[in-house]
Design a protein around this motif. Structure first.
Motif, PDB file in Angstrom:
ATOM      1  N   ASP A   8       0.812  -1.210   0.000  1.00 23.53           N
ATOM      2  CA  ASP A   8       0.000   0.000   0.000  1.00 23.53           C
ATOM      3  C   ASP A   8       0.855   1.275   0.000  1.00 23.53           C
ATOM      4  O   ASP A   8       0.722   2.130   0.871  1.00 23.53           O
ATOM      5  CB  ASP A   8      -0.984  -0.035   1.177  1.00 23.53           C
ATOM      6  CG  ASP A   8      -1.951  -1.204   1.040  1.00 23.53           C
ATOM      7  OD1 ASP A   8      -2.908  -1.090   0.259  1.00 23.53           O
ATOM      8  OD2 ASP A   8      -1.727  -2.253   1.674  1.00 23.53           O
ATOM      9  N   HIS A  10       0.780   3.469  -2.487  1.00 19.50           N
ATOM     10  CA  HIS A  10      -0.172   4.486  -2.928  1.00 19.50           C
ATOM     11  C   HIS A  10       0.463   5.773  -3.441  1.00 19.50           C
ATOM     12  O   HIS A  10       0.081   6.877  -3.032  1.00 19.50           O
ATOM     13  CB  HIS A  10      -1.185   4.782  -1.811  1.00 19.50           C
ATOM     14  CG  HIS A  10      -2.232   3.710  -1.698  1.00 19.50           C
ATOM     15  ND1 HIS A  10      -3.199   3.517  -2.650  1.00 19.50           N
ATOM     16  CD2 HIS A  10      -2.431   2.750  -0.767  1.00 19.50           C
ATOM     17  CE1 HIS A  10      -3.960   2.483  -2.307  1.00 19.50           C
ATOM     18  NE2 HIS A  10      -3.518   1.984  -1.172  1.00 19.50           N
ATOM     19  N   ASP A  36      -1.134  -2.345  -4.458  1.00 22.77           N
ATOM     20  CA  ASP A  36      -1.515  -0.948  -4.286  1.00 22.77           C
ATOM     21  C   ASP A  36      -0.303  -0.023  -4.294  1.00 22.77           C
ATOM     22  O   ASP A  36      -0.035   0.712  -3.339  1.00 22.77           O
ATOM     23  CB  ASP A  36      -2.381  -0.733  -3.035  1.00 22.77           C
ATOM     24  CG  ASP A  36      -3.869  -0.990  -3.330  1.00 22.77           C
ATOM     25  OD1 ASP A  36      -4.185  -1.416  -4.464  1.00 22.77           O
ATOM     26  OD2 ASP A  36      -4.710  -0.768  -2.434  1.00 22.77           O
ATOM     27  N   HIS A  64      -6.341  -1.030  -6.240  1.00 23.65           N
ATOM     28  CA  HIS A  64      -6.094   0.278  -6.864  1.00 23.65           C
ATOM     29  C   HIS A  64      -5.241   0.143  -8.118  1.00 23.65           C
ATOM     30  O   HIS A  64      -5.403   0.920  -9.062  1.00 23.65           O
ATOM     31  CB  HIS A  64      -5.433   1.236  -5.869  1.00 23.65           C
ATOM     32  CG  HIS A  64      -6.393   1.768  -4.867  1.00 23.65           C
ATOM     33  ND1 HIS A  64      -6.965   3.019  -4.971  1.00 23.65           N
ATOM     34  CD2 HIS A  64      -6.910   1.205  -3.745  1.00 23.65           C
ATOM     35  CE1 HIS A  64      -7.787   3.204  -3.957  1.00 23.65           C
ATOM     36  NE2 HIS A  64      -7.762   2.121  -3.191  1.00 23.65           N
ATOM     37  N   HIS A 118      -2.686  -9.504  -1.569  1.00 23.13           N
ATOM     38  CA  HIS A 118      -3.031  -8.114  -1.278  1.00 23.13           C
ATOM     39  C   HIS A 118      -4.057  -8.056  -0.140  1.00 23.13           C
ATOM     40  O   HIS A 118      -3.786  -7.512   0.925  1.00 23.13           O
ATOM     41  CB  HIS A 118      -3.557  -7.384  -2.511  1.00 23.13           C
ATOM     42  CG  HIS A 118      -3.877  -5.947  -2.222  1.00 23.13           C
ATOM     43  ND1 HIS A 118      -2.921  -5.046  -1.807  1.00 23.13           N
ATOM     44  CD2 HIS A 118      -5.047  -5.256  -2.233  1.00 23.13           C
ATOM     45  CE1 HIS A 118      -3.482  -3.879  -1.588  1.00 23.13           C
ATOM     46  NE2 HIS A 118      -4.765  -3.965  -1.830  1.00 23.13           N
ATOM     47  N   HIS A 150      -3.827  -4.119   2.238  1.00 21.70           N
ATOM     48  CA  HIS A 150      -5.177  -3.724   1.854  1.00 21.70           C
ATOM     49  C   HIS A 150      -5.927  -2.899   2.913  1.00 21.70           C
ATOM     50  O   HIS A 150      -6.628  -1.955   2.590  1.00 21.70           O
ATOM     51  CB  HIS A 150      -5.980  -4.977   1.496  1.00 21.70           C
ATOM     52  CG  HIS A 150      -7.233  -4.751   0.715  1.00 21.70           C
ATOM     53  ND1 HIS A 150      -7.398  -3.728  -0.192  1.00 21.70           N
ATOM     54  CD2 HIS A 150      -8.395  -5.466   0.678  1.00 21.70           C
ATOM     55  CE1 HIS A 150      -8.604  -3.829  -0.741  1.00 21.70           C
ATOM     56  NE2 HIS A 150      -9.236  -4.855  -0.227  1.00 21.70           N
ATOM     57  N   HIS A 152      -4.484  -1.195   5.453  1.00 26.24           N
ATOM     58  CA  HIS A 152      -3.643  -0.076   5.902  1.00 26.24           C
ATOM     59  C   HIS A 152      -3.503  -0.051   7.421  1.00 26.24           C
ATOM     60  O   HIS A 152      -3.170   0.997   7.984  1.00 26.24           O
ATOM     61  CB  HIS A 152      -4.169   1.276   5.401  1.00 26.24           C
ATOM     62  CG  HIS A 152      -4.217   1.401   3.910  1.00 26.24           C
ATOM     63  ND1 HIS A 152      -4.110   2.614   3.272  1.00 26.24           N
ATOM     64  CD2 HIS A 152      -4.350   0.489   2.923  1.00 26.24           C
ATOM     65  CE1 HIS A 152      -4.188   2.439   1.966  1.00 26.24           C
ATOM     66  NE2 HIS A 152      -4.346   1.154   1.728  1.00 26.24           N
TER      67      HIS A 152
HETATM   68 ZN    ZN Z   1      -4.481   0.179  -0.348  1.00 27.22          ZN
END
Ligand code: ZN
Length: 246
Positions: A8, A10, A36, A64, A118, A150, A152
């Protein structure tokens, strides 16, 4: 073998660089990426570039990533996530879009000890928040240690002979010993968008010979990441939440 575990990210380049510098100082052999890489943050192209240069040993896609490269529609996303996904799809280079689209679906078995996914080993998009979710996931995981992302939220679940337990990860730096005969589900927490109230970037290292997972938190240039988000015209709430880690 010491695996660096990133999930994650991002599109938060500042958080990623801080984690990599911290991990380099601690030492690791190979990198595992749990998906992600993009969505929410302002640096999707630079993050993909940086991660591919790490030459990850195993990598899986996140929800994402699928939406940002056009593999899936943003139907299940809230307004903010959807607008960030559209922004990302627009700004990604063709090469990076194809790179994301080619990422494999989890779970993937890394070796005899570790597998990665994930969301969850039974569904790449499912969330593991509580012990009920964890119990279901542990039924399908095929290795003693299943790493996931996933949500966070850093999390550790242990299934020992006497039952399932959620292990606390509140310490500044926690080492989770892996007992013989137990099964584990571990989320190191999000590199680029923590949601547990601690704004610092999160990552993990699995040390196979020591048989433990270490969870780390790292301070990074939050303001720089925030400024980029605002300048890019992404929803401002995405900048604000980085400061509070929610
Ligand atoms: Zn995420």
């Amino acid at each position: 073998m010491r695996y660096l575990v990133l999930t994650d990210i991002h599109a938060n380049l500042e958080a990623l660089e801080a984690c990599l510098a911290d991990a380099r100082a601690r030492g690791y052999d190979r990198t595992l990426v749990l998906g992600d890489l993009v969505g929410y943050g302002a640096d999707p192209n630079a993050v993909i570039e940086r991660v591919s240069r790490l030459n990850p040993h195993v990598i899986v896609r996140g929800n994402h990533d699928k939406v940002a490269c056009g593999l899936e529609a943003a139907d299940g996303f809230n307004t903010v996530a959807r607008s960030a996904a559209h922004w990302t799809l627009d700004i990604l280079t063709d090469e990076h879009r194809q790179w994301l689209a080619a990422l494999p679906r989890g779970p993937i078995q890394v070796d005899d000890l570790v597998e990665i996914c994930h969301g969850s080993p039974f569904d790449e998009d499912a969330y593991i928040f509580d012990e009920l979710d964890a119990a279901r996931a542990l039924k399908t995981s095929t290795r003693p240690l299943c790493l996931f992302g996933h949500t966070h939220y850093p999390a550790v679940f242990e299934l020992a002979h006497d039952g399932l337990e959620s292990v606390s990860t509140d310490a500044e730096e926690s080492a989770v010993p892996l007992a013989d005969g137990s099964k584990y589900l571990v989320n190191p927490g999000s590199v680029g968008q923590p949601r547990d109230g601690d704004p610092r970037a999160a990552y993990g290292i699995v040390d196979e010979s020591a048989r433990w997972v270490e969870l780390f938190r790292v301070k990074y240039a939050v303001n720089e990441a925030r400024t980029k988000i605002v300048r890019a015209g992404l929803p401002e709430v995405l900048a604000q939440r980085l400061t509070v880690g929610r």
